[in-house]
Design an enzyme around this catalytic site. Structure first.
Site, PDB file in Angstrom:
ATOM      1  N   HIS A  31       0.866  -1.185   0.000  1.00 49.70           N
ATOM      2  CA  HIS A  31       0.000   0.000   0.000  1.00 49.70           C
ATOM      3  C   HIS A  31       0.904   1.237   0.000  1.00 49.70           C
ATOM      4  O   HIS A  31       2.021   1.208   0.517  1.00 49.70           O
ATOM      5  CB  HIS A  31      -0.864  -0.051   1.264  1.00 49.70           C
ATOM      6  CG  HIS A  31      -1.892   1.017   1.375  1.00 49.70           C
ATOM      7  ND1 HIS A  31      -1.594   2.298   1.772  1.00 49.70           N
ATOM      8  CD2 HIS A  31      -3.216   0.981   1.166  1.00 49.70           C
ATOM      9  CE1 HIS A  31      -2.710   3.014   1.801  1.00 49.70           C
ATOM     10  NE2 HIS A  31      -3.707   2.250   1.433  1.00 49.70           N
ATOM     11  N   ASP A  71       2.602  -4.659   7.822  1.00 48.81           N
ATOM     12  CA  ASP A  71       1.427  -3.793   7.701  1.00 48.81           C
ATOM     13  C   ASP A  71       0.197  -4.691   7.837  1.00 48.81           C
ATOM     14  O   ASP A  71      -0.140  -5.426   6.913  1.00 48.81           O
ATOM     15  CB  ASP A  71       1.477  -3.102   6.331  1.00 48.81           C
ATOM     16  CG  ASP A  71       0.169  -2.410   5.985  1.00 48.81           C
ATOM     17  OD1 ASP A  71       0.155  -1.688   4.973  1.00 48.81           O
ATOM     18  OD2 ASP A  71      -0.833  -2.587   6.695  1.00 48.81           O
ATOM     19  N   GLN A  96      -5.162  -4.983   6.979  1.00 49.45           N
ATOM     20  CA  GLN A  96      -6.201  -5.877   6.456  1.00 49.45           C
ATOM     21  C   GLN A  96      -6.126  -7.255   7.087  1.00 49.45           C
ATOM     22  O   GLN A  96      -6.739  -8.203   6.590  1.00 49.45           O
ATOM     23  CB  GLN A  96      -6.056  -6.013   4.924  1.00 49.45           C
ATOM     24  CG  GLN A  96      -6.188  -4.711   4.167  1.00 49.45           C
ATOM     25  CD  GLN A  96      -7.589  -4.085   4.241  1.00 49.45           C
ATOM     26  OE1 GLN A  96      -8.551  -4.712   4.671  1.00 49.45           O
ATOM     27  NE2 GLN A  96      -7.682  -2.831   3.836  1.00 49.45           N
ATOM     28  N   LYS A 131     -10.819  -0.043  10.614  1.00 49.46           N
ATOM     29  CA  LYS A 131     -10.995  -1.222   9.762  1.00 49.46           C
ATOM     30  C   LYS A 131     -11.399  -2.449  10.556  1.00 49.46           C
ATOM     31  O   LYS A 131     -11.551  -3.529   9.995  1.00 49.46           O
ATOM     32  CB  LYS A 131      -9.700  -1.494   8.991  1.00 49.46           C
ATOM     33  CG  LYS A 131      -9.322  -0.396   8.004  1.00 49.46           C
ATOM     34  CD  LYS A 131      -8.147  -0.814   7.187  1.00 49.46           C
ATOM     35  CE  LYS A 131      -7.553   0.345   6.414  1.00 49.46           C
ATOM     36  NZ  LYS A 131      -8.394   0.786   5.307  1.00 49.46           N
ATOM     37  N   CYS A 159      -4.763   2.609  -3.612  1.00 49.52           N
ATOM     38  CA  CYS A 159      -3.449   3.057  -3.097  1.00 49.52           C
ATOM     39  C   CYS A 159      -2.363   2.006  -3.341  1.00 49.52           C
ATOM     40  O   CYS A 159      -1.481   1.787  -2.507  1.00 49.52           O
ATOM     41  CB  CYS A 159      -3.522   3.381  -1.604  1.00 49.52           C
ATOM     42  SG  CYS A 159      -4.728   4.612  -1.200  1.00 49.52           S
TER      43      CYS A 159
HETATM   44  C1  LIG Z   1      -2.860  -2.640   3.507  1.00 53.16           C
HETATM   45  C2  LIG Z   1      -3.144  -1.233   3.967  1.00 53.16           C
HETATM   46  N1  LIG Z   1      -2.158  -0.528   4.565  1.00 53.16           N
HETATM   47  C3  LIG Z   1      -2.366   0.731   5.003  1.00 53.16           C
HETATM   48  C4  LIG Z   1      -3.596   1.340   4.839  1.00 53.16           C
HETATM   49  C5  LIG Z   1      -3.782   2.746   5.376  1.00 53.16           C
HETATM   50  O1  LIG Z   1      -4.720   2.690   6.445  1.00 53.16           O
HETATM   51  P1  LIG Z   1      -5.232   4.074   7.057  1.00 53.16           P
HETATM   52  O2  LIG Z   1      -3.995   4.811   7.470  1.00 53.16           O
HETATM   53  O3  LIG Z   1      -6.125   3.689   8.213  1.00 53.16           O
HETATM   54  O4  LIG Z   1      -5.967   4.760   5.950  1.00 53.16           O
HETATM   55  C6  LIG Z   1      -4.640   0.646   4.224  1.00 53.16           C
HETATM   56  C7  LIG Z   1      -5.970   1.322   4.014  1.00 53.16           C
HETATM   57  N2  LIG Z   1      -6.614   0.871   2.825  1.00 53.16           N
HETATM   58  C8  LIG Z   1      -7.625   1.507   2.259  1.00 53.16           C
HETATM   59  C9  LIG Z   1      -8.209   2.659   2.619  1.00 53.16           C
HETATM   60  O5  LIG Z   1      -9.250   2.871   1.732  1.00 53.16           O
HETATM   61  N3  LIG Z   1      -9.287   1.852   0.798  1.00 53.16           N
HETATM   62  C10 LIG Z   1      -8.291   1.006   1.111  1.00 53.16           C
HETATM   63  O6  LIG Z   1      -8.011  -0.027   0.510  1.00 53.16           O
HETATM   64  C11 LIG Z   1      -4.417  -0.663   3.775  1.00 53.16           C
HETATM   65  O7  LIG Z   1      -5.397  -1.379   3.177  1.00 53.16           O
END
Ligand SMILES: Cc1ncc(COP(=O)(O)O)c(CNc2co[nH]c2=O)c1O
Length: 410
Positions: free
Chosen positions: A125, A202, A205, A228, A368
């Protein structure tokens, strides 16, 4: 494992009753953010109604209560992810992205140099990929990417080739938010440690969707987000092994993170507070604690089973259509609860807009992971991602809506 009682779960999410154009919402965008059950909302409302106060143990009842709740949320998260060092190994941030930046600025900027390599994967990501790319540019370190194979799995032979004594850090996504691939993070961590490199995983998910034990993985650092995992936005976690966090310099300064301050210099407070300057996300920590309790009440193994069943069902139904390209591995233990795909001759944004006409919420775009989409040879994909409150009937609605897109665009 006994199947989830999805109907009973759905009753805790009033938002799922919402209708647009007289159609009940079908929410399949959980990899972006999950919905928030009543017990989590109630816990946060209760905080604001009954014991809202600033923390850091002010000398009054309300601050004592708020401080205890904030500190105990750290303990609860540590227990949830198997961090035996407790609250000292759990730093609250704003989100996964900030957790990754904390590691990059506090450790990366100070420890990396021109002779160092950071090994990522091609499915990272942007929160990881861009962060390490920029830190590498500033420190002179180099970045390399473990290949993703035709099935959307990591090429572990390539990983063994790339991870060498020059590697300072291996940074890998536990579950890809685009492919759904569940990566062998323990194996990657072992490879890193064989070469005295650190491992950052990371888990944005993974933590919401399956049991995660950071010490079983033996990750040195691990990050995820509250929003999430049925929790609130505005709070994330960076787990780190205590001895590593002790040795790291903070990169955000202010109140609450210091021990002693003079006009000439300052010294830092204990973990995790050293990395938590200013007024923290108190209500969000209360909400995250409630979300962890709520998830554990259901059971992470059952959540994983439910999501893998829906992912399998969606994969097979989409595959049967004959004109849908699906990305990532075949359904099984190394595919998490999401499916990204494209419908022949229809752009993902058009398809997703049609889905919205049916009040089906899916995500279109590069998720992303632009370099990964370049590698896949597509500008975007449509992603359906599942959680505890989704059903096979909702997958059927998704598949049925494809016909409208075919008639309009194909
Ligand atoms: C694998 C992964 N890493 C990092 C992040 C960043 O998380 P955040 O800092 O809480 O935003 C996301 C968010 N992924 C997504 C956010 O919106 N659509 C997505 O797939 C992610 O899916």
């Amino acid at each position: 494992l006994e199947a989830l009682d999805v109907e009973a779960i759905r009753e805790e999410f009033p938002i799922l009753e919402r209708e647009f154009d007289d159609q009940q919402v079908v929410y399949l965008d959980n990899a972006a953010t999950t919905q928030t059950p009543d017990p989590v909302v109630d816990a946060m409302s209760d905080y604001y109604r009954r014991y809202n106060s600033n923390v850091h143990r002010g000398i009054h009842h309300l601050s004592q209560e708020a401080s205890e709740a904030y500190e105990e949320a750290h303990d609860r998260v540590a227990e949830f992810i198997g961090a035996s060092g407790g609250r000292e190994e759990v730093i609250f941030t704003k989100n996964t992205t900030e957790s990754e930046n904390l590691l990059a600025y506090s450790w990366g900027l100070n420890e990396l140099g021109p002779e160092d390599e950071v090994v990522l994967t091609e499915m990272e990501h942007h929160a990881s990929l861009v962060t390490w790319q920029q830190i590498a540019m500033r420190t002179g370190a180099s970045v390399e990417y473990i290949r993703v194979d035709e099935e959307g799995r990591l090429d572990m032979d390539h990983a063994e080739e790339l991870i060498t004594d020059e590697t300072a850090l291996v940074s890998a996504v536990h579950v890809s938010n685009t492919l759904g691939t569940v990566n062998p993070v323990s194996e990657l961590t072992d490879l890193a440690h064989e070469h005295d490199a650190l491992s950052f995983i990371d888990g944005a998910q993974a933590v919401p969707n399956q049991p995660v034990d950071v010490e079983e993985i033996d990750a040195d650092f691990y990050a995820f987000s509250g929003h999430k995992m049925a929790g609130p936005t505005g709070i994330g976690v960076l787990y780190g092994k205590k001895e590593l966090l002790e040795a790291m310099e903070p990169y955000l300064y202010g109140g609450g993170m210091i021990r002693k301050v003079t006009f000439e210099e300052s010294t830092w407070g204990d973990l995790p507070w050293k990395f938590e300057p200013g007024t923290p996300p108190i209500a969000e920590a209360v909400g995250l604690h409630a979300a962890v309790d709520w998830l554990e009440e259901i059971g992470m193994d059952r959540i994983r089973e439910h999501e893998q069943d829906l992912a399998r069902y969606a994969y097979e139904r989409l595959e049967d259509e004959g004109d849908v390209e699906i990305y990532g591995p075949e359904p099984g233990p190394d595919r998490g609860g999401l499916v990204s795909f494209n419908l022949e001759n229809v752009h993902a944004h058009d398809l997703t807009s049609i889905m919205n006409d049916h009040t089906i919420a899916v995500r279109a775009g590069d998720h992303c992971t632009q370099p990964l989409h370049d590698k896949l040879g597509v500008p975007a994909s449509t992603r359906a991602s599942f959680y505890v409150y989704n059903t096979r009937e909702e997958v059927d609605k998704l598949v049925a809506a494809l016909d409208d897109a075919r008639q309009l665009f194909a």
